[in-house]
Motif scaffolding. Structure first.
Motif, PDB file in Angstrom:
ATOM      1  N   ASP A  97       0.847  -1.187   0.000  1.00  0.00           N
ATOM      2  CA  ASP A  97       0.000   0.000   0.000  1.00  0.00           C
ATOM      3  C   ASP A  97       0.894   1.252   0.000  1.00  0.00           C
ATOM      4  OD1 ASP A  97      -3.013   0.861   0.447  1.00  0.00           O
ATOM      5  OD2 ASP A  97      -1.893   1.989   1.948  1.00  0.00           O
ATOM      6  N   ILE A 101       4.384   2.439  -2.164  1.00  0.00           N
ATOM      7  CA  ILE A 101       4.677   3.714  -2.829  1.00  0.00           C
ATOM      8  C   ILE A 101       5.991   4.278  -2.310  1.00  0.00           C
ATOM      9  CG2 ILE A 101       3.874   6.080  -3.231  1.00  0.00           C
ATOM     10  CD1 ILE A 101       1.011   5.027  -2.907  1.00  0.00           C
ATOM     11  N   SER A 121       0.647  -4.768  -3.852  1.00  0.00           N
ATOM     12  CA  SER A 121      -0.610  -4.071  -4.149  1.00  0.00           C
ATOM     13  C   SER A 121      -0.446  -2.870  -5.069  1.00  0.00           C
ATOM     14  CB  SER A 121      -1.352  -3.637  -2.868  1.00  0.00           C
ATOM     15  OG  SER A 121      -1.782  -4.763  -2.130  1.00  0.00           O
ATOM     16  N   VAL A 122       0.463  -1.953  -4.765  1.00  0.00           N
ATOM     17  CA  VAL A 122       0.543  -0.708  -5.524  1.00  0.00           C
ATOM     18  C   VAL A 122       1.746  -0.729  -6.475  1.00  0.00           C
ATOM     19  CG1 VAL A 122       0.679   1.811  -5.395  1.00  0.00           C
ATOM     20  CG2 VAL A 122      -0.541   0.524  -3.613  1.00  0.00           C
ATOM     21  N   THR A 128       0.327   3.862 -11.906  1.00  0.00           N
ATOM     22  CA  THR A 128      -0.911   4.259 -11.234  1.00  0.00           C
ATOM     23  C   THR A 128      -1.446   5.570 -11.801  1.00  0.00           C
ATOM     24  OG1 THR A 128      -0.085   3.210  -9.213  1.00  0.00           O
ATOM     25  CG2 THR A 128      -1.996   4.649  -9.000  1.00  0.00           C
ATOM     26  N   SER A 142     -10.181   4.927  -7.117  1.00  0.00           N
ATOM     27  CA  SER A 142      -9.401   5.905  -6.353  1.00  0.00           C
ATOM     28  C   SER A 142     -10.249   7.023  -5.762  1.00  0.00           C
ATOM     29  CB  SER A 142      -8.328   6.528  -7.253  1.00  0.00           C
ATOM     30  OG  SER A 142      -7.456   5.543  -7.771  1.00  0.00           O
ATOM     31  N   TRP A 222       0.237  -8.467  -6.895  1.00  0.00           N
ATOM     32  CA  TRP A 222      -1.070  -7.809  -7.014  1.00  0.00           C
ATOM     33  C   TRP A 222      -2.175  -8.847  -6.902  1.00  0.00           C
ATOM     34  CZ3 TRP A 222      -4.561  -8.414 -11.301  1.00  0.00           C
ATOM     35  CH2 TRP A 222      -5.673  -7.557 -11.272  1.00  0.00           C
ATOM     36  N   ILE A 229      -6.699  -0.929  -6.616  1.00  0.00           N
ATOM     37  CA  ILE A 229      -5.835  -0.972  -7.798  1.00  0.00           C
ATOM     38  C   ILE A 229      -6.388  -1.986  -8.795  1.00  0.00           C
ATOM     39  CG2 ILE A 229      -3.536  -1.486  -8.679  1.00  0.00           C
ATOM     40  CD1 ILE A 229      -3.572   1.041  -7.068  1.00  0.00           C
ATOM     41  N   HIS A 255      -7.281  -6.552  -1.093  1.00  0.00           N
ATOM     42  CA  HIS A 255      -6.158  -5.611  -1.010  1.00  0.00           C
ATOM     43  C   HIS A 255      -5.202  -5.954   0.124  1.00  0.00           C
ATOM     44  CE1 HIS A 255      -4.078  -1.728  -1.166  1.00  0.00           C
ATOM     45  NE2 HIS A 255      -4.272  -1.612   0.136  1.00  0.00           N
TER      46      HIS A 255
END
Length: 280
Positions: A97, A101, A121-122, A128, A142, A222, A229, A255
């Motif tokens: 998450d 990032i 996940s991200v 993104t 989002s 993912w 996402i 997630h």
């Protein structure tokens, strides 16, 4: 352990063999380092040394007031400073998450400190952002961010009625009520939720400037049940990695991958570490 870095005090939870290859674990929102509690023992069995970090806003001693203090560039510098304090030149970096990032930014801005990257996940920030700009499905996924950026309103809505909405975020995670409470309870402390939400409020398009392709060996995990996402962003990630890349899609998982599928996460991390050691 308490780590003082950049005039802040971070809580860090070490584990595993002291002489094992180091792995730094970065949590997401609305969680803390405890999200790795089922993953870390599996890594220890593989001989890895783990450090689970409560990041800026989550560690009580690392909650500056200005929103700009939570820019992702600042959070990435925290990671570097913590590594310095731990006397670690480089680590296998893992994030979920917001932790993912942050991990992407560390790998992009401070690549010498990252042996390998496992993002959960991200995907890469540009993947993104591009999906948000071009894919209506991703924009819908989002939409919650708009609420989280509203000072005061977000706190009120998330915390009212015994934090009903905050607890509901974990729907589909497989967590028990007690498990959800381990994440929610710390956020009920004065100022804790605001500090955590400041990561969203500090989001700035300028932080994407100058970001290119990641050049460290990377695995991206993912899940197709991720509400935040979608597949457009997930599958675009590969084009932003200029190194050995592995995409690990998980079916039927939400997630909250480290909580719901810790073995899959651990397997991905261990495989990435072994590949790096073999190549090295």
């Amino acid at each position: 352990m308490k780590i003082t870095a950049r005039s802040l005090v971070f809580d860090v939870f070490p584990g595993g063999p002291e002489d094992g290859p180091p792995v730094l674990l970065l949590h997401g929102f609305p969680q803390h380092s405890g999200e790795w509690s089922a993953v870390a023992p599996l890594l220890h069995r593989a001989g890895l040394r783990t450090y689970a970090l409560d990041q800026r806003g989550t560690s009580p001693g690392a909650r500056p007031e200005p929103v700009d203090a939570y820019r992702i560039t600042e959070c990435a510098l925290d990671v570097v400073a913590v590594l310095d304090a731990l006397e670690l030149d480089s680590v296998h970096l893992v994030g979920h998450d917001w932790g993912a990032i942050c991990a992407w930014h560390v790998a992009l801005r401070h690549p010498a400190r990252v042996r390998t990257l496992t993002a959960v996940s991200v995907p890469h920030p540009h993947a993104t952002a591009r999906a948000y700009a071009t894919d209506p499905d991703q924009r819908e996924r989002s939409a919650y961010i708009k609420l989280f950026r509203q000072v005061g309103k977000a706190e009120t809505l998330l915390l009212e009625d015994d934090a009903r909405r905050l607890r509901a975020v974990f729907a589909g995670s497989g967590l028990t009520d007690e498990g959800v409470d381990t994440y929610v309870r710390p956020l009920l402390e004065p100022g804790a939720l605001t500090a955590a939400l400041n990561w969203y409020r500090a989001m700035n398009k300028l932080d994407l400037l100058g970001l290119g392709s990641v050049r460290v060996p990377t695995t991206y995990v993912w899940s197709d049940g991720d509400l935040a996402i979608g597949s457009t962003a997930a599958r675009a990630c590969a084009s932003h990695v200029a190194a050995d890349y592995r995409f690990v899609p998980l079916a039927g998982i939400s997630h909250w991958i480290p909580d719901q599928a810790p073995q899959a996460v651990a397997d991905a991390i261990v495989a990435r570490c072994i590949a790096q050691a073999t190549d090295g």
